[in-house]
Design a protein around this motif. Sequence first.
Motif, PDB file in Angstrom:
ATOM      1  N   VAL A  12       0.841  -1.198   0.000  1.00  0.00           N
ATOM      2  CA  VAL A  12       0.000   0.000   0.000  1.00  0.00           C
ATOM      3  C   VAL A  12       0.875   1.247   0.000  1.00  0.00           C
ATOM      4  N   GLU A  13       1.919   1.246   0.800  1.00  0.00           N
ATOM      5  CA  GLU A  13       2.803   2.407   0.887  1.00  0.00           C
ATOM      6  C   GLU A  13       3.490   2.682  -0.450  1.00  0.00           C
ATOM      7  N   GLU A  14       3.942   1.627  -1.134  1.00  0.00           N
ATOM      8  CA  GLU A  14       4.559   1.802  -2.453  1.00  0.00           C
ATOM      9  C   GLU A  14       3.525   2.284  -3.469  1.00  0.00           C
ATOM     10  N   ALA A  15       2.325   1.724  -3.414  1.00  0.00           N
ATOM     11  CA  ALA A  15       1.271   2.119  -4.358  1.00  0.00           C
ATOM     12  C   ALA A  15       0.921   3.589  -4.194  1.00  0.00           C
ATOM     13  N   ILE A  16       0.901   4.080  -2.959  1.00  0.00           N
ATOM     14  CA  ILE A  16       0.612   5.494  -2.719  1.00  0.00           C
ATOM     15  C   ILE A  16       1.607   6.368  -3.474  1.00  0.00           C
ATOM     16  N   GLN A  17       2.859   5.945  -3.521  1.00  0.00           N
ATOM     17  CA  GLN A  17       3.888   6.704  -4.241  1.00  0.00           C
ATOM     18  C   GLN A  17       3.773   6.528  -5.754  1.00  0.00           C
ATOM     19  N   LEU A  18       3.350   5.349  -6.205  1.00  0.00           N
ATOM     20  CA  LEU A  18       3.314   5.033  -7.636  1.00  0.00           C
ATOM     21  C   LEU A  18       2.060   5.509  -8.365  1.00  0.00           C
ATOM     22  N   ALA A  43      -7.248   5.706  -0.472  1.00  0.00           N
ATOM     23  CA  ALA A  43      -8.067   6.920  -0.581  1.00  0.00           C
ATOM     24  C   ALA A  43      -7.709   7.939   0.481  1.00  0.00           C
ATOM     25  N   GLU A  44      -7.494   7.485   1.702  1.00  0.00           N
ATOM     26  CA  GLU A  44      -7.195   8.408   2.794  1.00  0.00           C
ATOM     27  C   GLU A  44      -5.831   9.070   2.629  1.00  0.00           C
ATOM     28  N   SER A  45      -4.998   8.517   1.753  1.00  0.00           N
ATOM     29  CA  SER A  45      -3.704   9.135   1.465  1.00  0.00           C
ATOM     30  C   SER A  45      -3.816  10.091   0.268  1.00  0.00           C
ATOM     31  N   ASP A  46      -5.031  10.252  -0.255  1.00  0.00           N
ATOM     32  CA  ASP A  46      -5.313  11.056  -1.449  1.00  0.00           C
ATOM     33  C   ASP A  46      -4.768  10.434  -2.726  1.00  0.00           C
ATOM     34  N   ALA A  47      -4.372   9.178  -2.695  1.00  0.00           N
ATOM     35  CA  ALA A  47      -3.841   8.518  -3.886  1.00  0.00           C
ATOM     36  C   ALA A  47      -4.918   8.219  -4.925  1.00  0.00           C
ATOM     37  N   LEU A  48      -6.186   8.203  -4.527  1.00  0.00           N
ATOM     38  CA  LEU A  48      -7.258   7.852  -5.466  1.00  0.00           C
ATOM     39  C   LEU A  48      -8.027   9.062  -5.977  1.00  0.00           C
ATOM     40  N   THR A  49      -7.470  10.239  -5.838  1.00  0.00           N
ATOM     41  CA  THR A  49      -8.119  11.438  -6.354  1.00  0.00           C
ATOM     42  C   THR A  49      -8.348  11.271  -7.856  1.00  0.00           C
ATOM     43  N   ASP A  50      -9.570  11.504  -8.296  1.00  0.00           N
ATOM     44  CA  ASP A  50      -9.966  11.397  -9.702  1.00  0.00           C
ATOM     45  C   ASP A  50      -9.899   9.971 -10.252  1.00  0.00           C
ATOM     46  N   ILE A  51      -9.870   8.985  -9.383  1.00  0.00           N
ATOM     47  CA  ILE A  51      -9.878   7.587  -9.813  1.00  0.00           C
ATOM     48  C   ILE A  51     -11.155   6.942  -9.284  1.00  0.00           C
ATOM     49  N   GLU A  52     -11.887   6.305 -10.181  1.00  0.00           N
ATOM     50  CA  GLU A  52     -13.138   5.654  -9.789  1.00  0.00           C
ATOM     51  C   GLU A  52     -12.858   4.241  -9.288  1.00  0.00           C
ATOM     52  N   VAL A  53     -13.523   3.866  -8.203  1.00  0.00           N
ATOM     53  CA  VAL A  53     -13.394   2.529  -7.637  1.00  0.00           C
ATOM     54  C   VAL A  53     -14.637   1.731  -8.013  1.00  0.00           C
ATOM     55  N   ASN A  54     -14.420   0.602  -8.669  1.00  0.00           N
ATOM     56  CA  ASN A  54     -15.503  -0.294  -9.042  1.00  0.00           C
ATOM     57  C   ASN A  54     -15.437  -1.543  -8.162  1.00  0.00           C
ATOM     58  N   LEU A  55     -16.544  -1.847  -7.514  1.00  0.00           N
ATOM     59  CA  LEU A  55     -16.610  -3.030  -6.657  1.00  0.00           C
ATOM     60  C   LEU A  55     -16.984  -4.243  -7.482  1.00  0.00           C
ATOM     61  N   GLY A  56     -16.248  -5.282  -7.316  1.00  0.00           N
ATOM     62  CA  GLY A  56     -16.542  -6.526  -7.996  1.00  0.00           C
ATOM     63  C   GLY A  56     -15.637  -7.598  -7.443  1.00  0.00           C
ATOM     64  N   GLY A  57     -16.015  -8.797  -7.573  1.00  0.00           N
ATOM     65  CA  GLY A  57     -15.179  -9.880  -7.106  1.00  0.00           C
ATOM     66  C   GLY A  57     -15.150 -10.039  -5.596  1.00  0.00           C
ATOM     67  N   LEU A  58     -16.102  -9.426  -4.908  1.00  0.00           N
ATOM     68  CA  LEU A  58     -16.220  -9.654  -3.466  1.00  0.00           C
ATOM     69  C   LEU A  58     -17.217 -10.797  -3.309  1.00  0.00           C
ATOM     70  N   HIS A  59     -16.676 -11.982  -3.206  1.00  0.00           N
ATOM     71  CA  HIS A  59     -17.482 -13.197  -3.247  1.00  0.00           C
ATOM     72  C   HIS A  59     -17.985 -13.602  -1.862  1.00  0.00           C
ATOM     73  N   ALA A  60     -18.813 -14.590  -1.858  1.00  0.00           N
ATOM     74  CA  ALA A  60     -19.369 -15.107  -0.610  1.00  0.00           C
ATOM     75  C   ALA A  60     -18.243 -15.549   0.318  1.00  0.00           C
ATOM     76  N   ALA A  61     -18.398 -15.204   1.574  1.00  0.00           N
ATOM     77  CA  ALA A  61     -17.445 -15.586   2.617  1.00  0.00           C
ATOM     78  C   ALA A  61     -18.180 -15.483   3.947  1.00  0.00           C
ATOM     79  N   PRO A  62     -17.651 -16.098   4.985  1.00  0.00           N
ATOM     80  CA  PRO A  62     -18.308 -15.984   6.293  1.00  0.00           C
ATOM     81  C   PRO A  62     -18.514 -14.517   6.680  1.00  0.00           C
ATOM     82  N   GLY A  63     -19.740 -14.185   7.062  1.00  0.00           N
ATOM     83  CA  GLY A  63     -20.063 -12.824   7.460  1.00  0.00           C
ATOM     84  C   GLY A  63     -20.512 -11.921   6.327  1.00  0.00           C
ATOM     85  N   ARG A  64     -20.348 -12.362   5.107  1.00  0.00           N
ATOM     86  CA  ARG A  64     -20.790 -11.570   3.950  1.00  0.00           C
ATOM     87  C   ARG A  64     -22.148 -12.071   3.477  1.00  0.00           C
TER      88      ARG A  64
END
Length: 113
Positions: A12-18, A43-64
């Motif tokens: 995550v830290e490297e991605a924030i820089q990249l 997002a909280e590091s402002d790395a996702l400014t102007d980037i849309e997040v699409n949810l997908g691939g969150l499959h069935a799991a305990p508690g979901r």
Amino acid sequence: LSEEIEARFPSVEEAIQLIPQWAANSEQGIILSRDIATMRRLAESDALTDIEVNLGGLHAAPGRRRVLPYLFLSDDDRTELVKLQRANVQVSAQDVPSARKIGLQELLELRSS
């Protein structure tokens, strides 16, 4: 026709820089994460400014619970989505490009089945 795909697996830290470098690149890219909490950290590091997040691939799991045919959310996932929204990130769910995009507010209002 042969196309090359480059894959990187930064922390995550490297991605924030990249991410700013990737966003400035004319080539298309995609950022995948295992969970919503990771996207929230970006997002909280402002790395996702102007980037849309699409949810997908969150499959069935305990508690979901099933929210859409392709999306299962836990209470913790919903809390993380609200945090993403507070970080001014545009979030939606869309399983394929031709499908209707479901915005975060509508998604949070859907009852689990």
